[in-house]
Design an enzyme around this catalytic site. Sequence first.
Site: not given
Length: 285
Positions: A136, A254, A263, A161, A231, A228
């Site tokens: 990020r 994640h 994805y 995050k 990513r 972004h």
Amino acid sequence: MKVKITPARGKMIEVMTLKGLSPSTQDNYQRSVSTLAHHYAQAPQDLSADEISAWVIARIDRGLCPRTTNADVSALRLFYCDAMGQPEKVAGLYCRRVPDRLPRSIPEADVEILIEGINDLRYRTATLTAYGAGLRISEVVALQVGDIRSGEGLLHIGSGKGGHERMAHLPDSVLQALRRYWRSTSPRPATWLFYGKSPDRPITAESLRTAFNRSRDRAGIDRGISFHCLRHAVATHVHERGAPISVIQDLLGHKSPDSTRVYARTTGTMFRKIDHPVAGFASAV
């Protein structure tokens, strides 16, 4: 301009600090409450429930996306429930359903054009690192020299995050680019890997985003492509090259595999191995 810290704002900051909210989230929450107060030219704690809900509805009617108005609602709930002890004022506020959209990716060739089109070596290397390690923008600007684990091919991410720490994959080509950047930069980075106007301060997300946008616009690439999207792009590209979802999950950091499965839906890779019975119907049509 320095923002005046009123007792109400001070209490809100105290609550957000105790909850461990990130600095960017704290800034956004304060901005939401300030916008509400400026709209009515009145202290937010003195507003009625009807005035608060009318402001939120007006923002929805203006066409603001669900993520934006949901952030407003979260900010107002924190302010009135936790900081002001006035939960009845936001009892009727609810978050809107966020549409489930596929992430926007970028073709590999366009990623290369975007990166090569950035003139400043710092920003070019930072952008390459973001794509190579699936970072990020906030993670890129926070990188420190000691985060590079060259012997292991890893990059330490201490500011992910939600405050989550992780290790990211550092491709050899990115490591070589970082070494070239190191040799070419003077003074050499001491703390921050990508420093700004002085070595003791990192580059900002805004300046990195601006460098990316300028390269994108010069290349004539869709203006809807943001930093972004890099990513999203690396996740899509490595999946197309055969990487399983579990590896991509670790690459992106994640916590849930559900966040990563999108994805596979983007590329259609998971459907290509299906032995579909309709294949036998082709001759009958």
